[in-house]
Scaffold this motif. Structure first.
Motif, PDB file in Angstrom:
ATOM      1  N   TRP A 148      -0.591   1.582 -10.938  1.00 34.02           N
ATOM      2  CA  TRP A 148      -1.335   2.820 -11.205  1.00 34.02           C
ATOM      3  C   TRP A 148      -2.603   2.888 -10.360  1.00 34.02           C
ATOM      4  O   TRP A 148      -3.048   3.986 -10.008  1.00 34.02           O
ATOM      5  CB  TRP A 148      -1.646   2.928 -12.690  1.00 34.02           C
ATOM      6  CG  TRP A 148      -0.433   2.709 -13.539  1.00 34.02           C
ATOM      7  CD1 TRP A 148      -0.272   1.814 -14.553  1.00 34.02           C
ATOM      8  CD2 TRP A 148       0.838   3.383 -13.416  1.00 34.02           C
ATOM      9  NE1 TRP A 148       0.995   1.883 -15.065  1.00 34.02           N
ATOM     10  CE2 TRP A 148       1.701   2.837 -14.392  1.00 34.02           C
ATOM     11  CE3 TRP A 148       1.317   4.383 -12.572  1.00 34.02           C
ATOM     12  CZ2 TRP A 148       3.012   3.259 -14.543  1.00 34.02           C
ATOM     13  CZ3 TRP A 148       2.639   4.809 -12.723  1.00 34.02           C
ATOM     14  CH2 TRP A 148       3.472   4.256 -13.697  1.00 34.02           C
ATOM     15  N   MET A 149      -3.203   1.748 -10.031  1.00 31.98           N
ATOM     16  CA  MET A 149      -4.359   1.756  -9.115  1.00 31.98           C
ATOM     17  C   MET A 149      -3.970   2.384  -7.775  1.00 31.98           C
ATOM     18  O   MET A 149      -4.673   3.243  -7.240  1.00 31.98           O
ATOM     19  CB  MET A 149      -4.865   0.334  -8.867  1.00 31.98           C
ATOM     20  CG  MET A 149      -5.525  -0.354 -10.024  1.00 31.98           C
ATOM     21  SD  MET A 149      -6.158  -1.986  -9.473  1.00 31.98           S
ATOM     22  CE  MET A 149      -5.827  -2.966 -10.924  1.00 31.98           C
ATOM     23  N   VAL A 150      -2.830   1.943  -7.250  1.00 31.30           N
ATOM     24  CA  VAL A 150      -2.399   2.448  -5.943  1.00 31.30           C
ATOM     25  C   VAL A 150      -1.891   3.878  -6.061  1.00 31.30           C
ATOM     26  O   VAL A 150      -2.187   4.730  -5.213  1.00 31.30           O
ATOM     27  CB  VAL A 150      -1.339   1.519  -5.324  1.00 31.30           C
ATOM     28  CG1 VAL A 150      -0.734   2.140  -4.062  1.00 31.30           C
ATOM     29  CG2 VAL A 150      -1.963   0.158  -5.008  1.00 31.30           C
ATOM     30  N   ALA A 151      -1.148   4.193  -7.133  1.00 30.77           N
ATOM     31  CA  ALA A 151      -0.656   5.557  -7.311  1.00 30.77           C
ATOM     32  C   ALA A 151      -1.802   6.554  -7.340  1.00 30.77           C
ATOM     33  O   ALA A 151      -1.761   7.599  -6.679  1.00 30.77           O
ATOM     34  CB  ALA A 151       0.170   5.651  -8.590  1.00 30.77           C
ATOM     35  N   VAL A 160      -7.771  -5.805  -6.739  1.00 30.00           N
ATOM     36  CA  VAL A 160      -8.941  -4.938  -6.880  1.00 30.00           C
ATOM     37  C   VAL A 160      -9.901  -5.150  -5.704  1.00 30.00           C
ATOM     38  O   VAL A 160     -10.404  -4.194  -5.104  1.00 30.00           O
ATOM     39  CB  VAL A 160      -9.664  -5.203  -8.221  1.00 30.00           C
ATOM     40  CG1 VAL A 160     -10.970  -4.426  -8.299  1.00 30.00           C
ATOM     41  CG2 VAL A 160      -8.761  -4.837  -9.395  1.00 30.00           C
ATOM     42  N   THR A 161     -10.121  -6.409  -5.355  1.00 26.12           N
ATOM     43  CA  THR A 161     -11.004  -6.720  -4.224  1.00 26.12           C
ATOM     44  C   THR A 161     -10.465  -6.115  -2.930  1.00 26.12           C
ATOM     45  O   THR A 161     -11.197  -5.473  -2.169  1.00 26.12           O
ATOM     46  CB  THR A 161     -11.149  -8.241  -4.067  1.00 26.12           C
ATOM     47  OG1 THR A 161     -11.717  -8.788  -5.257  1.00 26.12           O
ATOM     48  CG2 THR A 161     -12.023  -8.595  -2.882  1.00 26.12           C
ATOM     49  N   ALA A 162      -9.174  -6.300  -2.656  1.00 22.33           N
ATOM     50  CA  ALA A 162      -8.585  -5.792  -1.414  1.00 22.33           C
ATOM     51  C   ALA A 162      -8.628  -4.271  -1.361  1.00 22.33           C
ATOM     52  O   ALA A 162      -8.963  -3.676  -0.320  1.00 22.33           O
ATOM     53  CB  ALA A 162      -7.153  -6.294  -1.280  1.00 22.33           C
ATOM     54  N   LEU A 163      -8.287  -3.609  -2.469  1.00 25.30           N
ATOM     55  CA  LEU A 163      -8.302  -2.146  -2.476  1.00 25.30           C
ATOM     56  C   LEU A 163      -9.715  -1.605  -2.281  1.00 25.30           C
ATOM     57  O   LEU A 163      -9.927  -0.610  -1.574  1.00 25.30           O
ATOM     58  CB  LEU A 163      -7.708  -1.616  -3.779  1.00 25.30           C
ATOM     59  CG  LEU A 163      -6.195  -1.795  -3.952  1.00 25.30           C
ATOM     60  CD1 LEU A 163      -5.750  -1.340  -5.334  1.00 25.30           C
ATOM     61  CD2 LEU A 163      -5.428  -1.038  -2.873  1.00 25.30           C
ATOM     62  N   TYR A 174       1.179  -8.222  -3.746  1.00 29.32           N
ATOM     63  CA  TYR A 174       1.344  -7.871  -2.330  1.00 29.32           C
ATOM     64  C   TYR A 174       2.282  -6.688  -2.097  1.00 29.32           C
ATOM     65  O   TYR A 174       1.992  -5.824  -1.257  1.00 29.32           O
ATOM     66  CB  TYR A 174       1.811  -9.084  -1.524  1.00 29.32           C
ATOM     67  CG  TYR A 174       0.672  -9.936  -1.012  1.00 29.32           C
ATOM     68  CD1 TYR A 174       0.027  -9.629   0.183  1.00 29.32           C
ATOM     69  CD2 TYR A 174       0.225 -11.033  -1.720  1.00 29.32           C
ATOM     70  CE1 TYR A 174      -1.018 -10.398   0.656  1.00 29.32           C
ATOM     71  CE2 TYR A 174      -0.820 -11.807  -1.267  1.00 29.32           C
ATOM     72  CZ  TYR A 174      -1.441 -11.488  -0.084  1.00 29.32           C
ATOM     73  OH  TYR A 174      -2.492 -12.245   0.364  1.00 29.32           O
ATOM     74  N   PRO A 175       3.423  -6.572  -2.797  1.00 32.24           N
ATOM     75  CA  PRO A 175       4.278  -5.404  -2.532  1.00 32.24           C
ATOM     76  C   PRO A 175       3.556  -4.072  -2.725  1.00 32.24           C
ATOM     77  O   PRO A 175       3.699  -3.164  -1.895  1.00 32.24           O
ATOM     78  CB  PRO A 175       5.430  -5.587  -3.522  1.00 32.24           C
ATOM     79  CG  PRO A 175       5.517  -7.074  -3.707  1.00 32.24           C
ATOM     80  CD  PRO A 175       4.090  -7.538  -3.699  1.00 32.24           C
ATOM     81  N   ILE A 176       2.760  -3.947  -3.785  1.00 26.88           N
ATOM     82  CA  ILE A 176       2.071  -2.676  -3.995  1.00 26.88           C
ATOM     83  C   ILE A 176       0.885  -2.540  -3.036  1.00 26.88           C
ATOM     84  O   ILE A 176       0.525  -1.430  -2.635  1.00 26.88           O
ATOM     85  CB  ILE A 176       1.660  -2.502  -5.475  1.00 26.88           C
ATOM     86  CG1 ILE A 176       1.255  -1.048  -5.752  1.00 26.88           C
ATOM     87  CG2 ILE A 176       0.549  -3.463  -5.867  1.00 26.88           C
ATOM     88  CD1 ILE A 176       2.364  -0.043  -5.545  1.00 26.88           C
ATOM     89  N   LEU A 177       0.286  -3.646  -2.602  1.00 23.98           N
ATOM     90  CA  LEU A 177      -0.743  -3.568  -1.563  1.00 23.98           C
ATOM     91  C   LEU A 177      -0.131  -3.060  -0.256  1.00 23.98           C
ATOM     92  O   LEU A 177      -0.754  -2.253   0.459  1.00 23.98           O
ATOM     93  CB  LEU A 177      -1.390  -4.933  -1.344  1.00 23.98           C
ATOM     94  CG  LEU A 177      -2.431  -4.976  -0.212  1.00 23.98           C
ATOM     95  CD1 LEU A 177      -3.662  -4.166  -0.585  1.00 23.98           C
ATOM     96  CD2 LEU A 177      -2.810  -6.408   0.147  1.00 23.98           C
ATOM     97  N   PHE A 178       1.070  -3.505   0.069  1.00 29.79           N
ATOM     98  CA  PHE A 178       1.740  -3.011   1.277  1.00 29.79           C
ATOM     99  C   PHE A 178       1.939  -1.498   1.211  1.00 29.79           C
ATOM    100  O   PHE A 178       1.832  -0.795   2.219  1.00 29.79           O
ATOM    101  CB  PHE A 178       3.096  -3.700   1.459  1.00 29.79           C
ATOM    102  CG  PHE A 178       3.031  -5.180   1.714  1.00 29.79           C
ATOM    103  CD1 PHE A 178       1.917  -5.766   2.300  1.00 29.79           C
ATOM    104  CD2 PHE A 178       4.108  -6.006   1.381  1.00 29.79           C
ATOM    105  CE1 PHE A 178       1.872  -7.140   2.546  1.00 29.79           C
ATOM    106  CE2 PHE A 178       4.068  -7.370   1.619  1.00 29.79           C
ATOM    107  CZ  PHE A 178       2.942  -7.937   2.208  1.00 29.79           C
ATOM    108  N   VAL A 179       2.220  -0.992   0.007  1.00 35.00           N
ATOM    109  CA  VAL A 179       2.359   0.462  -0.159  1.00 35.00           C
ATOM    110  C   VAL A 179       1.023   1.149   0.098  1.00 35.00           C
ATOM    111  O   VAL A 179       0.955   2.163   0.808  1.00 35.00           O
ATOM    112  CB  VAL A 179       2.899   0.799  -1.567  1.00 35.00           C
ATOM    113  CG1 VAL A 179       2.802   2.296  -1.842  1.00 35.00           C
ATOM    114  CG2 VAL A 179       4.338   0.318  -1.702  1.00 35.00           C
TER     115      VAL A 179
END
Length: 446
Positions: free
Chosen positions: A250-253, A277-280, A327-332
């Motif tokens: 949901w963070m990425v969405a 959270v740090t990376a985003l 990592y998968p959702i970070l890649f998105v």
């Protein structure tokens, strides 16, 4: 998990995502709450337990070895433990489904008991190597018969009394660390694990709460975690905070769908789990912490996430242990950023439920996103906030995180992105689709 009838799924969004969501209980803490409660004498109570298939596999295995594990009508799980050293011989094979965590932690539990147990799993789990956990447990005296490549089906014979060891983790792995500590609970003397790179510390925190003699010290070689056996654990009342891995979707969405504004409640903020959270935030995501508080010895907060323009980064490799599952959702997220994101240092992704590096490279490429695959990560050419082309059916390889990551990608795609099977999502997030619809997304079953 029933994979006989695949259920293809597509999510789309005609407008912003808005609302409040409460993610399921943290998977790592849920597994450990059941395991340690089963080794205590008396009744432990667990509130907020993740009721996904992975955690239920752990519960079923503990029942098979003598613990009473039941969910009350009030939603609270009650566990009557058998005491350290009190596990009984299971009468049938222990079916782990898709859960590598269940398998590795339960192997640690069995290693120092005088019983024999056979572990089986689904096709995905049966492809995952177990050598990294059989190696230290063999040093403690357990013996193993495995399928070729140290894979399931696997039969192990525990040793009691087992041999205390001093073991340095060759790769950062909270599962291997926890398996050795679990074996150490019923092993006379001190069992030590040295981790050169810190990993999630839920086992250490929770074992102290149950009364185990656990110490953590820093050294020039890394963190040294010691447990003294033979332990006597006291029953506990545990409140499981929300899973940051589930919150990550949901963070990425919210970050990628224009106009979105989402509050994710009760998210675990343990510093060994907040790498995403740090990376985003490094990428420019708008993530605000609301009402930070302590619950059951862990920090939690409500996270307000609003749409933001993301920029590419070089993801620091030292974040890997604190976000390995994310990592998968970070890649998105990187697919929607401006510029080229490079994420490396994540070798562990090759031996998850699927080869998540290869699976995500193939999935994003099929959706029109430029990717370069490395042995330890990906480089991703972002679209600068524009919708990705989409228009592909994605092979999820029975991996729940691949499935959820790619349906999130479909929320801002020019053409539909369909995952080949949504069934694996139930391993960690049974209500995922309902939550997506509550935020304004539209689910289409193909």
């Amino acid at each position: 998990m029933n994979t006989a009838f695949p259920r293809p799924l597509c999510l789309s969004a005609d407008g912003p995502l808005r609302g409040r969501v409460r993610v399921p209980g943290d998977k790592s803490i849920s597994h450990r709450a059941l395991l340690f409660s089963a080794l205590a004498v008396g009744e432990s109570r667990v509130e907020g337990l993740l009721e996904g298939e992975d955690v239920l596999a752990t519960a079923a295995a503990l029942r098979a070895m003598g613990a009473q594990v039941a969910r009350g009508e009030d939603g609270i799980w009650r566990i009557h433990g058998v005491g350290v050293g009190g596990l009984l011989q299971p009468q049938t094979a222990l079916d782990m489904g898709n859960s590598g965590t269940s398998t590795r932690l339960l192997m640690g539990l069995v290693a120092s008991h005088p019983i024999t147990a056979t572990f089986i799993g689904d096709a995905s789990l049966s492809r995952r190597p177990m050598a990294r956990v059989t190696e230290p447990l063999a040093q403690m005296g357990a013996s193993f018969t495995t399928a070729p490549g140290e894979r399931l089906p696997l039969t192990m014979r525990g040793l009691c009394p087992a041999i205390p060891i001093r073991y340095t983790l060759p790769v950062a792995s909270a599962q291997v660390k926890s398996a050795v500590l679990l074996a150490g609970l019923n092993t006379p003397g001190l069992t030590r694990v040295i981790e050169p790179v810190p990993t999630r510390d839920h086992s250490e925190r929770m074992l102290r709460g149950f009364g185990a003699d656990v110490t953590v010290e820093e050294s020039e070689h890394g963190r040294i975690i010691s447990v003294r056996g033979e332990a006597e654990l006291r029953p506990q009342a545990i409140v499981v905070p929300g899973d940051p891995s589930s919150a990550g979707f949901w963070m990425v969405a919210a970050s990628i769908v224009p106009g979105s504004d989402v509050v994710i409640e009760n998210v675990l903020m343990n510093p060994t789990r907040t790498g995403l959270v740090t990376a985003l935030r490094m990428m420019g995501a708008s993530i605000d912490e609301l009402d930070r508080r302590a619950v059951g010895g862990e920090w939690v907060a409500d996270l307000r996430v609003r749409h933001a323009a993301l920029s590419a980064i070089d993801v620091p490799a030292d974040l890997a242990p604190s976000m390995i599952d994310e990592y998968p959702i970070l890649f998105v997220a990187a697919a929607f950023a401006s510029g080229r994101t490079v994420a490396r240092g994540a070798h562990e992704l090759r031996v998850k439920e699927s080869d998540r590096i290869a699976a995500m490279a193939a999935a994003l490429s099929a959706c029109g996103v430029g990717c370069e695959e490395y042995n330890d990560g990906l480089a991703i050419e972002g679209r600068g906030g524009d919708a990705i082309p989409g228009g592909a059916t994605i092979a999820t390889h029975l991996d729940h995180r691949i499935a959820m990551s790619m349906v999130v990608a479909g929320l801002h795609a020019a053409r539909p992105i369909v995952i080949d099977d949504a069934a694996p999502i139930a391993t960690s997030y049974p209500g995922f689709v309902d939550v997506a619809e509550s935020l304004g997304a539209r689910a289409t079953w193909r």
